[in-house]
Design a protein around this motif. Sequence first.
Motif, mmCIF file in Angstrom:
data_model
loop_
_atom_site.group_PDB
_atom_site.id
_atom_site.type_symbol
_atom_site.label_atom_id
_atom_site.label_comp_id
_atom_site.label_asym_id
_atom_site.label_seq_id
_atom_site.Cartn_x
_atom_site.Cartn_y
_atom_site.Cartn_z
ATOM 1 N N ALA A 174 0.851 -1.196 0.000
ATOM 2 C CA ALA A 174 0.000 0.000 0.000
ATOM 3 C C ALA A 174 0.887 1.246 0.000
ATOM 4 N N TYR A 175 0.841 1.966 -1.101
ATOM 5 C CA TYR A 175 1.723 3.123 -1.319
ATOM 6 C C TYR A 175 1.408 4.265 -0.361
ATOM 7 N N ASN A 176 0.137 4.598 -0.211
ATOM 8 C CA ASN A 176 -0.233 5.773 0.589
ATOM 9 C C ASN A 176 -0.082 5.547 2.083
ATOM 10 N N THR A 177 -0.382 4.350 2.547
ATOM 11 C CA THR A 177 -0.281 4.065 3.978
ATOM 12 C C THR A 177 1.070 3.471 4.370
ATOM 13 N N ASN A 178 1.994 3.355 3.414
ATOM 14 C CA ASN A 178 3.369 2.933 3.692
ATOM 15 C C ASN A 178 3.442 1.619 4.475
ATOM 16 N N ASN A 179 2.688 0.618 4.029
ATOM 17 C CA ASN A 179 2.754 -0.655 4.735
ATOM 18 C C ASN A 179 2.461 -1.818 3.797
ATOM 19 N N LEU A 180 2.684 -3.008 4.323
ATOM 20 C CA LEU A 180 2.329 -4.254 3.646
ATOM 21 C C LEU A 180 1.252 -4.933 4.460
ATOM 22 N N LEU A 181 0.268 -5.511 3.789
ATOM 23 C CA LEU A 181 -0.775 -6.254 4.466
ATOM 24 C C LEU A 181 -0.787 -7.686 3.952
ATOM 25 N N LEU A 182 -0.908 -8.627 4.871
ATOM 26 C CA LEU A 182 -1.089 -10.029 4.519
ATOM 27 C C LEU A 182 -2.563 -10.357 4.743
ATOM 28 N N MET A 183 -3.263 -10.768 3.673
ATOM 29 C CA MET A 183 -4.692 -11.036 3.743
ATOM 30 C C MET A 183 -5.001 -12.452 3.274
ATOM 31 N N ASN A 184 -6.121 -13.005 3.764
ATOM 32 C CA ASN A 184 -6.549 -14.316 3.286
ATOM 33 C C ASN A 184 -7.650 -14.177 2.251
ATOM 34 N N GLN A 185 -8.142 -15.305 1.750
ATOM 35 C CA GLN A 185 -9.123 -15.300 0.668
ATOM 36 C C GLN A 185 -10.438 -14.639 1.066
ATOM 37 N N ASN A 186 -10.711 -14.593 2.368
ATOM 38 C CA ASN A 186 -11.947 -13.996 2.843
ATOM 39 C C ASN A 186 -11.808 -12.508 3.161
ATOM 40 N N GLY A 187 -10.630 -11.939 2.890
ATOM 41 C CA GLY A 187 -10.422 -10.517 3.109
ATOM 42 C C GLY A 187 -10.022 -10.148 4.511
ATOM 43 N N SER A 188 -9.729 -11.125 5.357
ATOM 44 C CA SER A 188 -9.282 -10.832 6.725
ATOM 45 C C SER A 188 -7.798 -10.480 6.727
ATOM 46 N N VAL A 189 -7.435 -9.460 7.486
ATOM 47 C CA VAL A 189 -6.037 -9.049 7.596
ATOM 48 C C VAL A 189 -5.344 -9.954 8.608
ATOM 49 N N ILE A 190 -4.323 -10.674 8.147
ATOM 50 C CA ILE A 190 -3.573 -11.587 9.003
ATOM 51 C C ILE A 190 -2.411 -10.867 9.669
ATOM 52 N N ASP A 191 -1.769 -9.981 8.923
ATOM 53 C CA ASP A 191 -0.606 -9.259 9.457
ATOM 54 C C ASP A 191 -0.488 -7.922 8.747
ATOM 55 N N ARG A 192 0.135 -6.983 9.437
ATOM 56 C CA ARG A 192 0.362 -5.655 8.880
ATOM 57 C C ARG A 192 1.815 -5.280 9.171
ATOM 58 N N ILE A 193 2.591 -5.031 8.120
ATOM 59 C CA ILE A 193 4.025 -4.769 8.251
ATOM 60 C C ILE A 193 4.311 -3.313 7.882
ATOM 61 N N THR A 194 4.989 -2.608 8.772
ATOM 62 C CA THR A 194 5.316 -1.192 8.517
ATOM 63 C C THR A 194 6.791 -0.977 8.212
ATOM 64 N N GLY A 195 7.586 -2.078 8.175
ATOM 65 C CA GLY A 195 8.995 -1.946 7.850
ATOM 66 C C GLY A 195 9.868 -1.807 9.075
ATOM 67 N N PRO A 196 11.132 -1.403 8.896
ATOM 68 C CA PRO A 196 12.044 -1.229 10.027
ATOM 69 C C PRO A 196 11.641 -0.014 10.876
ATOM 70 N N ILE A 197 12.508 0.417 11.748
ATOM 71 C CA ILE A 197 12.187 1.508 12.681
ATOM 72 C C ILE A 197 11.733 2.759 11.948
ATOM 73 N N ASN A 198 12.426 3.107 10.872
ATOM 74 C CA ASN A 198 12.067 4.309 10.120
ATOM 75 C C ASN A 198 10.945 4.078 9.112
ATOM 76 N N GLY A 199 10.424 2.852 9.021
ATOM 77 C CA GLY A 199 9.273 2.546 8.188
ATOM 78 C C GLY A 199 9.589 2.476 6.704
ATOM 79 N N PHE A 200 8.593 2.035 5.941
ATOM 80 C CA PHE A 200 8.707 2.055 4.485
ATOM 81 C C PHE A 200 8.512 3.484 3.978
ATOM 82 N N ASP A 201 9.111 3.762 2.827
ATOM 83 C CA ASP A 201 8.964 5.086 2.211
ATOM 84 C C ASP A 201 8.428 4.896 0.790
ATOM 85 N N ARG A 202 7.103 4.811 0.690
ATOM 86 C CA ARG A 202 6.370 4.616 -0.557
ATOM 87 C C ARG A 202 6.705 3.284 -1.241
ATOM 88 N N PRO A 203 6.259 2.167 -0.632
ATOM 89 C CA PRO A 203 6.484 0.854 -1.269
ATOM 90 C C PRO A 203 5.767 0.786 -2.613
#
Length: 686
Positions: free
Chosen positions: A169-198
């Motif tokens: 997700a470019y705007n929210t600077n994170n990665l989401l792991l989702m299943n087939q039913n649309g449930s969010v399993i994990d949310r990754i924001t990167g290292p301490i300084n975070g992602f910068d526009r993945p």
Amino acid sequence: MKKSLLLVCFLISSSLFAQNITSDAGMTVPEDRIRTASEGFASEEFRRGVQAYYKGAFNEAIIQFEKALSFMPNDSLILDWLGKSYYKTGLEGSALSYWQSAQDNGYGGILLANKIEVVRERRVTGDTNENLMRLSEAGSYPGEFNGNMIYSGPVSVLPNYDGTFWIAAYNTNNLLLMNQNGSVIDRITGPINGFDRPSDIIRMSDGNLLVSESAGNRISLLNSNGRFIKYIGQKGRELGGLVGPQYLSLDQLSRIYVTDFGNRRVDVFDREGNPLYFFGTKSAYFEGLKGPTGICVLEDSVFVADSISGSIYEFDRAGNFIRELVEKKTFKKPEAIRVWNKMLVICDQNKVIAVNPQTGSLFEYVKTGNAPSRVTTASPDVNENLVVSDYTANEVYVMSKLSELVGGLFVQIEQIDASKFPEVTLEVRVENRHRQPLVGLQEQNFYISENKQPVQNMKFLGAASNNTDADITLVIERSVESLRHKTEIEMAVREIAESMKEQGVLRIVTAGKIPVTEYIGSPFGARNFSLDALKNPVSDTVALDLALRLSSNDLINAAKKRAIIFISGGSENALSFESYNLSELTAYMCNNSILFSVIQVTQGSPSSEVSYISENTNGDMYYVYREEGLGNVVKEIIESPQGIYQLNYVSMQTSNLGEKYIPAEIEVYLLNRSGRDETGYFAPLQ
């Protein structure tokens, strides 16, 4: 008088469970009527047939059901089970015949009619499924739900082999792991300084993840769970420098290719992240990239999309310009390029387009409509869908072939274990209409009933797709020609055994004039494999069909992930298929989830029979000296899709001391698709 009393007792105790067995007309027999002797004998044979079926002894089940049918000719329930048994043995023509007879009796309704239609449609006849077909939306995962933001600005999607998928997700600077039913399993924001526009996310051969960060001018290396390991590259114009990295790709050696929008080039790093070279700049033979975006490495070619010229350019892996694949202005704003069914899949504004890498011809898979839309990636998932990210609409779509949406799911109850009745464990296989397993289902996707009544305490035990081991049978060709390739064959066996990492069971079968099982046990035991220790002598003819049938029989009750790997000895002319029909042998493997792959000791095309089986069981072809080695063969087998699930529940039915046939039904739902199956079982005799 005593004999008559015994006969009456036998007729009552061994009746085919009044309300469940059907008469010749397919009608239920009143529960209060004493059975005839023929019905009693049929009852016993039928119960033995059901038990044999659930043990994987399908030929034995056929014998028992045929005996039952001899006592009650044309009984619809027995005909249905005979069809199931023949289907599992690969004799689909016989299965269809029995199912059709049951349907002609008025049995099975729409469910049986649909089963007959699906099996007829997808029978292994050598016809290939059309890959270039228009797609339609099967479901979507919006970035907002009930006013709550889940993500914003999806730019890339990476499906996993277990049915889950990553969203960058470019705007929210994170990665989401989702299943087939649309449930969010994990949310990754990167290292301490975070992602910068993945901007893109891909997977390396070792399972680690790569994420390009366009504003951070770098690539993040993450482990398979999304935890940060290190950065690759840094801001700059020198070797290893990046300015606005966009999309990523890998070659067979796990070298990393990234489009560098700011530097108008493609940067290449080795698998450790060390810079190697860059290409795509202006030269005497090429005008230079203006706005590189999508990139894809396919065999020895690198395809790069240019958002300014609107073209796709082809380079070799060293970066030498080869040609312009499509003319300029073909695309308006091309984005990511992925590979699906040997075609390049590129996103362009509101379209997903297939491009033939040989001819440059185009085919429009899908158009999202006239609403504001900017699709950025279209990635194939394990269920043969395209998962599409729409940056502007802030949504991720699942696109499927229209025929799959209309046809629904093909559901088969594979096994029922009632040994601890009333606790029951059920195993179900879920596929589409073309044998493609459906991966990624959860408990909420299933509904189980018995005799049309809901069961109690249903629990989801697991999915075979999550298993991390496999049982593998190596079939070694014992032709005279194979003696010339002793080194290559031994190397292949040892490398496969080593890559199994002492998990699962390894079997070695030699295919000569007759097949011989040479080894069953831990992969560790084959670490020093030698052809000199084999019992089966070489032969002018190789009965490969007998060897494959023997190998398949041994895998019926093996691990849920199972495969046969044929190590070809280089003599196509020696292979024979005289005892078993090729399509029936292939169907036997397909209907029991056995994958068939080939390791060739010589370069060139394998025999048409071997290719046929491999293609129809979703196997693959490998050359023993391929550039990346054979280390990933087992990994690819383990990651191959498996749509098998186990569920547990408590039955509310009475068992009549184990004499009663208990009907069981299951329904499966996912997004806009559904399917169901009906069968039955017996509790243990008491």
